[in-house]
Design a protein around this motif. Structure first.
Motif, PDB file in Angstrom:
ATOM      1  N   UNK A 184       1.006  -1.191   0.080  1.00 48.46           N
ATOM      2  CA  UNK A 184      -0.077  -0.027   0.087  1.00 48.46           C
ATOM      3  C   UNK A 184       0.707   1.325  -0.142  1.00 48.46           C
ATOM      4  N   UNK A 185       2.135   1.143   0.080  1.00 44.91           N
ATOM      5  CA  UNK A 185       3.034   2.164   0.215  1.00 44.91           C
ATOM      6  C   UNK A 185       3.229   2.624  -1.450  1.00 44.91           C
ATOM      7  N   UNK A 186       2.969   3.959  -1.425  1.00 49.15           N
ATOM      8  CA  UNK A 186       3.009   4.733  -2.616  1.00 49.15           C
ATOM      9  C   UNK A 186       4.350   4.697  -3.242  1.00 49.15           C
ATOM     10  N   UNK A 187       5.536   4.552  -2.490  1.00 45.42           N
ATOM     11  CA  UNK A 187       7.018   4.382  -3.042  1.00 45.42           C
ATOM     12  C   UNK A 187       7.266   3.200  -3.463  1.00 45.42           C
ATOM     13  N   UNK A 188       6.500   2.147  -3.203  1.00 47.37           N
ATOM     14  CA  UNK A 188       6.730   0.805  -3.273  1.00 47.37           C
ATOM     15  C   UNK A 188       6.380   0.066  -4.816  1.00 47.37           C
ATOM     16  N   UNK A 189       7.251  -0.728  -5.427  1.00 41.67           N
ATOM     17  CA  UNK A 189       6.793  -1.178  -6.839  1.00 41.67           C
ATOM     18  C   UNK A 189       7.172  -2.776  -6.598  1.00 41.67           C
ATOM     19  N   UNK A 190       6.819  -3.397  -5.532  1.00 41.36           N
ATOM     20  CA  UNK A 190       7.329  -4.733  -5.414  1.00 41.36           C
ATOM     21  C   UNK A 190       5.992  -5.829  -5.294  1.00 41.36           C
ATOM     22  N   UNK A 191       4.808  -5.172  -5.710  1.00 37.46           N
ATOM     23  CA  UNK A 191       3.572  -6.178  -5.369  1.00 37.46           C
ATOM     24  C   UNK A 191       3.729  -7.288  -6.193  1.00 37.46           C
ATOM     25  N   UNK A 192       4.092  -7.193  -7.573  1.00 37.61           N
ATOM     26  CA  UNK A 192       4.417  -8.596  -8.208  1.00 37.61           C
ATOM     27  C   UNK A 192       5.386  -9.682  -7.700  1.00 37.61           C
ATOM     28  N   UNK A 193       6.442  -9.208  -7.013  1.00 37.73           N
ATOM     29  CA  UNK A 193       7.317  -9.894  -6.442  1.00 37.73           C
ATOM     30  C   UNK A 193       6.758 -10.558  -5.289  1.00 37.73           C
ATOM     31  N   UNK A 194       5.778  -9.921  -4.640  1.00 40.29           N
ATOM     32  CA  UNK A 194       5.113 -10.435  -3.230  1.00 40.29           C
ATOM     33  C   UNK A 194       4.157 -11.161  -3.522  1.00 40.29           C
TER      34      UNK A 194
END
Ligand code: SF4
Ligand code: FES
Lengths: 246, 118
Positions: A184-194
């Motif tokens: 949910x962190x706007x700085x993060x782009x790791x959703x696909x990895x998680x």
């Protein structure tokens, strides 16, 4: 007036001598209304029986290391007041659902492994050089994940979760709440990895929403909420045409 | 985990009851399929099952269905995140909306069933 006393029954277990854990009773002075269960354990260790083992550090609900079962409920012992139990005896046991190393100390290897598996750090597709300035966020963007960032890794939620108790492959409440915090962190782009970890059958879908994790959480993280929201999100990603967005 | 873990706490017990309610509900729905199949033979040959035992069972299942629905809908406020003008809607409002939708859907379905049943 005679001195007030309280009985603490603590789990004792020495893997080299004992076949299984047993309770040992200690009657100690209850001299101060602000005494907590951790104070009682510290009294036992310093004045009665120095061999009692347990974890603690901050004594102020921050480090998350003093979690134990207090009369059958997972609690931070530095936040469980004796006055709430006296004159009854207090039974202090190691956290449920974890292997015991010794006395009140549990083996948290499995939890550490699970925490790591959800990559609890900010992932960027391309790192922005430090000179480019900070990643800015609005208050609303922080509010999106603030609650889930309050976790102190105390593992009380794992001790309260019967699903984890029955199947220790389950990723579990705190790890999923932390994954949600980063997703949910706007700085993060790791959703696909998680996603492969949280969307797995041993991830969010193993949870049947008992909800006790959120009841016992001392920091109001509400991991049950994080899990159910993640279920909804992953389903929407699957069914909506634009669902597979980042 | 000891076999009786669900008796240790009220919360665990209520959870197991909530999960268990799905079983009689499933049985009742299976029964409904049997009735629909029987009704498929035409109105002349169909007589609805009206024994006291079945009515009592249906009432119990209705109570279970209500319990299951109420516990489920109360939780929707926790699960669903809706933002309006960049602010999340209060969870109470979302649950309330779900209960209203539930009531409207029940009335509409009831109306349609009675309409076609006549
Ligand atoms: S979610 Fe709450 S109970 Fe679970 S580890 Fe974090 S702080 Fe502790
Ligand atoms: S001692 Fe740190 S949380 Fe209790």
């Amino acid at each position: 007036m005679p001195e007030k006393r309280i009985t603490i029954k603590a789990t004792r277990y020495d893997p080299e001598k004992d076949e299984k854990p047993h309770l040992q009773s200690y009657e100690i002075p209850f001299y101060d209304e602000s005494m907590v269960v951790l104070d009682a354990l510290n009294y036992i260790k310093s004045d009665v029986d120095g061999s009692l083992s347990y974890r603690w550090s901050c004594r102020m609900g921050i480090c998350g290391s003093c979690g134990m079962m207090v009369n059958g409920t997972p609690k931070l012992t530095c936040n469980a007041f004796l006055r709430d139990y006296w004159p009854q005896a207090i039974v202090v046991e190691p956290l449920n659902n974890f292997p015991i190393i010794r006395d009140l100390v549990i083996d948290m290897e499995d939890f550490m492994h699970k925490l790591k598996s959800i990559k609890p750090w900010i992932i960027r597709k391309q790192e922005i050089p430090l000179g480019a300035g900070e990643h800015r966020q609005t208050n609303e963007q922080i509010d999106d994940f603030r609650q889930f960032s309050q976790c102190i890794n105390c593992m009380l939620c794992y001790a309260a979760c019967p699903v984890y108790g029955l199947n220790d492959e389950f990723l579990g409440p705190a790890a999923i709440a932390l994954a949600r915090r980063y997703n949910l962190d706007s700085r993060d782009q790791g959703l696909k990895q998680r996603l492969p970890v949280i969307g797995d059958s041993e991830g969010v879908w193993e949870c049947s929403f008992v909800g006790e994790c959120s009841v016992v959480c001392p920091k109001g993280v509400d991991p049950a909420k994080a899990i159910q929201q993640t279920k909804l999100d992953t389903t929407m990603r699957f069914v909506l045409p634009y669902g597979n967005r980042e | 985990m000891p076999a009786g873990w669900w008796t240790r706490k009220r919360h665990y017990f209520l959870y197991v009851v909530r999960e268990f309610t799905a079983l009689p509900l499933a049985l009742w729905l299976l029964w409904l399929l049997v009735e629909i199949k029987r009704a498929g033979d035409g109105p002349a040959r169909y007589s609805p099952h009206g024994s006291t035992a079945f009515v009592v069972f249906s009432v119990i299942v209705l109570l279970f269905a209500l319990y299951h629905s109420v516990t489920f809908l109360s939780l929707t406020g926790v699960i669903i995140r809706v933002k309006l003008f960049d602010r999340p809607l209060p969870s109470g409002l979302i649950s309330l909306a779900m209960f209203v939708l539930w009531a409207v859907a029940s009335v509409v379905i009831g109306f349609v069933l009675i309409w076609f049943g006549r």
